[in-house]
Motif scaffolding. Sequence first.
Motif, PDB file in Angstrom:
ATOM      1  N   SER B  63      -4.845  87.368 -58.050  1.00  0.00           N
ATOM      2  CA  SER B  63      -4.308  88.425 -58.900  1.00  0.00           C
ATOM      3  C   SER B  63      -3.240  87.891 -59.838  1.00  0.00           C
ATOM      4  N   ILE B  64      -2.344  87.034 -59.301  1.00  0.00           N
ATOM      5  CA  ILE B  64      -1.254  86.522 -60.131  1.00  0.00           C
ATOM      6  C   ILE B  64      -1.821  85.643 -61.239  1.00  0.00           C
ATOM      7  N   TRP B  65      -2.836  84.855 -60.926  1.00  0.00           N
ATOM      8  CA  TRP B  65      -3.483  84.020 -61.939  1.00  0.00           C
ATOM      9  C   TRP B  65      -4.062  84.890 -63.053  1.00  0.00           C
ATOM     10  N   LEU B  66      -4.740  85.990 -62.633  1.00  0.00           N
ATOM     11  CA  LEU B  66      -5.291  86.927 -63.615  1.00  0.00           C
ATOM     12  C   LEU B  66      -4.185  87.490 -64.500  1.00  0.00           C
ATOM     13  N   LEU B  67      -3.055  87.843 -63.869  1.00  0.00           N
ATOM     14  CA  LEU B  67      -1.927  88.392 -64.625  1.00  0.00           C
ATOM     15  C   LEU B  67      -1.389  87.377 -65.621  1.00  0.00           C
ATOM     16  N   ILE B  68      -1.227  86.126 -65.149  1.00  0.00           N
ATOM     17  CA  ILE B  68      -0.650  85.102 -66.021  1.00  0.00           C
ATOM     18  C   ILE B  68      -1.549  84.877 -67.233  1.00  0.00           C
ATOM     19  N   VAL B  69      -2.856  84.687 -66.968  1.00  0.00           N
ATOM     20  CA  VAL B  69      -3.785  84.454 -68.075  1.00  0.00           C
ATOM     21  C   VAL B  69      -3.796  85.658 -69.015  1.00  0.00           C
ATOM     22  N   GLY B  70      -3.900  86.863 -68.422  1.00  0.00           N
ATOM     23  CA  GLY B  70      -3.975  88.078 -69.240  1.00  0.00           C
ATOM     24  C   GLY B  70      -2.731  88.276 -70.083  1.00  0.00           C
ATOM     25  N   LEU B  71      -1.564  88.088 -69.467  1.00  0.00           N
ATOM     26  CA  LEU B  71      -0.325  88.313 -70.213  1.00  0.00           C
ATOM     27  C   LEU B  71      -0.121  87.250 -71.287  1.00  0.00           C
ATOM     28  N   THR B  72      -0.516  85.999 -70.983  1.00  0.00           N
ATOM     29  CA  THR B  72      -0.381  84.947 -71.993  1.00  0.00           C
ATOM     30  C   THR B  72      -1.233  85.270 -73.213  1.00  0.00           C
ATOM     31  N   ILE B  73      -2.497  85.628 -72.955  1.00  0.00           N
ATOM     32  CA  ILE B  73      -3.374  85.962 -74.088  1.00  0.00           C
ATOM     33  C   ILE B  73      -2.839  87.176 -74.839  1.00  0.00           C
ATOM     34  N   SER B  74      -2.373  88.194 -74.086  1.00  0.00           N
ATOM     35  CA  SER B  74      -1.821  89.385 -74.741  1.00  0.00           C
ATOM     36  C   SER B  74      -0.647  89.020 -75.625  1.00  0.00           C
ATOM     37  N   THR B  75       0.211  88.107 -75.118  1.00  0.00           N
ATOM     38  CA  THR B  75       1.390  87.743 -75.891  1.00  0.00           C
ATOM     39  C   THR B  75       0.991  87.049 -77.184  1.00  0.00           C
ATOM     40  N   ILE B  76       0.022  86.124 -77.072  1.00  0.00           N
ATOM     41  CA  ILE B  76      -0.400  85.401 -78.278  1.00  0.00           C
ATOM     42  C   ILE B  76      -1.002  86.368 -79.291  1.00  0.00           C
ATOM     43  N   ILE B  77      -1.975  87.177 -78.829  1.00  0.00           N
ATOM     44  CA  ILE B  77      -2.623  88.117 -79.758  1.00  0.00           C
ATOM     45  C   ILE B  77      -1.609  89.118 -80.293  1.00  0.00           C
ATOM     46  N   GLY B  78      -0.787  89.664 -79.370  1.00  0.00           N
ATOM     47  CA  GLY B  78       0.191  90.666 -79.775  1.00  0.00           C
ATOM     48  C   GLY B  78       1.165  90.102 -80.788  1.00  0.00           C
ATOM     49  N   TYR B  98      -5.994 101.635 -85.128  1.00  0.00           N
ATOM     50  CA  TYR B  98      -6.772 101.228 -83.949  1.00  0.00           C
ATOM     51  C   TYR B  98      -5.878 101.026 -82.740  1.00  0.00           C
ATOM     52  N   PHE B  99      -4.716 100.409 -82.976  1.00  0.00           N
ATOM     53  CA  PHE B  99      -3.863 100.122 -81.831  1.00  0.00           C
ATOM     54  C   PHE B  99      -3.182 101.377 -81.311  1.00  0.00           C
ATOM     55  N   SER B 100      -2.889 102.314 -82.219  1.00  0.00           N
ATOM     56  CA  SER B 100      -2.369 103.595 -81.739  1.00  0.00           C
ATOM     57  C   SER B 100      -3.413 104.287 -80.873  1.00  0.00           C
ATOM     58  N   VAL B 134      -1.686  94.483 -74.469  1.00  0.00           N
ATOM     59  CA  VAL B 134      -1.462  93.915 -75.802  1.00  0.00           C
ATOM     60  C   VAL B 134      -0.696  94.867 -76.729  1.00  0.00           C
ATOM     61  N   VAL B 135      -0.936  96.181 -76.580  1.00  0.00           N
ATOM     62  CA  VAL B 135      -0.347  97.104 -77.547  1.00  0.00           C
ATOM     63  C   VAL B 135       1.185  97.146 -77.484  1.00  0.00           C
ATOM     64  N   PRO B 136       1.789  97.287 -76.282  1.00  0.00           N
ATOM     65  CA  PRO B 136       3.259  97.295 -76.284  1.00  0.00           C
ATOM     66  C   PRO B 136       3.854  96.007 -76.852  1.00  0.00           C
ATOM     67  N   ILE B 137       3.202  94.852 -76.599  1.00  0.00           N
ATOM     68  CA  ILE B 137       3.732  93.601 -77.143  1.00  0.00           C
ATOM     69  C   ILE B 137       3.655  93.630 -78.663  1.00  0.00           C
ATOM     70  N   MET B 138       2.495  94.055 -79.172  1.00  0.00           N
ATOM     71  CA  MET B 138       2.330  94.090 -80.617  1.00  0.00           C
ATOM     72  C   MET B 138       3.342  95.034 -81.268  1.00  0.00           C
ATOM     73  N   PHE B 139       3.498  96.226 -80.698  1.00  0.00           N
ATOM     74  CA  PHE B 139       4.447  97.187 -81.268  1.00  0.00           C
ATOM     75  C   PHE B 139       5.860  96.631 -81.264  1.00  0.00           C
ATOM     76  N   SER B 140       6.237  95.962 -80.155  1.00  0.00           N
ATOM     77  CA  SER B 140       7.619  95.483 -80.089  1.00  0.00           C
ATOM     78  C   SER B 140       7.836  94.321 -81.046  1.00  0.00           C
ATOM     79  N   VAL B 141       6.844  93.430 -81.154  1.00  0.00           N
ATOM     80  CA  VAL B 141       6.966  92.336 -82.117  1.00  0.00           C
ATOM     81  C   VAL B 141       7.097  92.922 -83.521  1.00  0.00           C
ATOM     82  N   ALA B 142       6.255  93.920 -83.821  1.00  0.00           N
ATOM     83  CA  ALA B 142       6.296  94.509 -85.157  1.00  0.00           C
ATOM     84  C   ALA B 142       7.651  95.134 -85.445  1.00  0.00           C
ATOM     85  N   SER B 143       8.163  95.934 -84.467  1.00  0.00           N
ATOM     86  CA  SER B 143       9.434  96.602 -84.778  1.00  0.00           C
ATOM     87  C   SER B 143      10.584  95.604 -84.770  1.00  0.00           C
TER      88      SER B 143
END
Lengths: 252, 251
Positions: B63-78, B98-100, B134-143
């Motif tokens: 599970s932690i591996w899944l989280l790490i991979v998922g969050l890393t990709i989310s951070t990059i895309i976001g 779309y993201f909203s 991904v959405v909260p990361i993207m929104f926070s980076v944007a703001s």
Amino acid sequence: MLANLKKPSIWLPLLSLVIVFGGWEIVGRSINPLLFAPPSVVAAQFSELVTSGELAEAAQITMKALFLGYALAVLAGIPFGIVMGAWDRFGDILQPYLYAIFATPRVVVVPLIVVWFGIGFEARLFLVFFWSAIAISVNTAQGVRHARPDLVEVAHSFQASRLQMARHVLIPGAIPFVVAGLRIGAERAIVGVIIGEMFLQIVGLGGVIASGSSELLPAKMLCAVAVIAVMGTIIVTALDMLERRFQSWKGA
Amino acid sequence: MKKRTKSDIRRDQLIGLAVFLAAWEITAQIMGNKLVLPAISQIFAALWDLISSGELILALGESIWLLIVGLTISTIIGFILGALVARSRTAYWMLNPYFSALFATPTIALVPLVLVWFGFGFPGRVIVVVLAAVVPIMFSVASGLRDDPKDLVDVARSFGVKGELALLYRVRVRAALPVLLAGLRLAAGRAVVGMAVAETYLRLGGIGGLIKAYGSMFQTDYVFAAILPLSLLGITIVSIIGRIERKLHWT
């Protein structure tokens, strides 16, 4: 240039819609229209679901559990939050458990709910009710505790009675927090009702998604997802506007 | 009115915990129904069993591996999308709707679609986590990047930092870091939910799969024993990010 950034535009979203949906249509058609469900297929499926009444019936089942559970959560959550806020020892002791329950993903609690409530209407109602009641009561408690000290002092120096204090200072001070709780609770309630319909009893809009999944019909799932998203957006936006309306009461 | 100190609260909470555990244990012993309410002692026995058999460690690791991979990709895309949306009006109006919409849709409703389109191997599960986070990361980076730190940018310019990319990295990102971390904290909470949803939906691997498997065998004590570390995992990740956030608060 930056001031320009927020200026609304109608053409850009439209253009991007055309690009995305057009691309999806072309790619979906050329690979596998059934599996990748291009917009035209989804639209056809949508009108079929609407004319057969399946969608309306499902939405009605979902709404019933959602509104009943949420109404119960508001009725129970606000008084409970007031007690938690007014009696701080009780609130302090209870807080960690509420946070822990709130932080636990609800899908993993589903096996326990099956054992306790079965898989019928009551179980779905509980999924809606419990988490949204926690959100509402925790926020209400916060609101009751965070009466603005400056206003309390002014009221004291004008020798306000207890009733006047509650009527003019404490209750207005708590309202913005309560409204924030109502919004968070509503978000939780919407997810809760869908979890119940997908994991417990396959009915309602969540049930449409689940059955679309077993029939391998992405178009059907997308229709239900769209209805859920629109429904959720309307409810949350309405509460969001209410929250903003009371924002100024919060003070610095 | 007497103000309650931190140690007062801590003491009350410890007493509360003791009362709660004792009440649970006694109720469970009286009821004697392990299916509906296993006793605390039984839950801990189950937890010990899960730990010593290595089952829990293995599932948590997955599970932690899944989280790490998922969050890393989310951070990059976001990050990429957020930077685009913050700096370009065209990107904002073309991408934001779309993201909203994605933000408003419960992740759980998207899981069956991901299953059909991407299968439920590891990539499918990662996609569920990314959709959730991904959405909260993207929104926070944007703001964070939209508030222009004009004075800082001017200072950097006069010290010879040239080019939009260098400015982005050396000034804007650092100035926006507190906002970015707040987004990451929100995203981590949602990622844990996404992870649990993905693992539970098909009883596949990880801690979510473990809970689902024991749930369908009606071993409630094991279900409780497996939920406990999952909740702790979520709370720990979120509070670690919160702690870093407080340390970094420069404004």
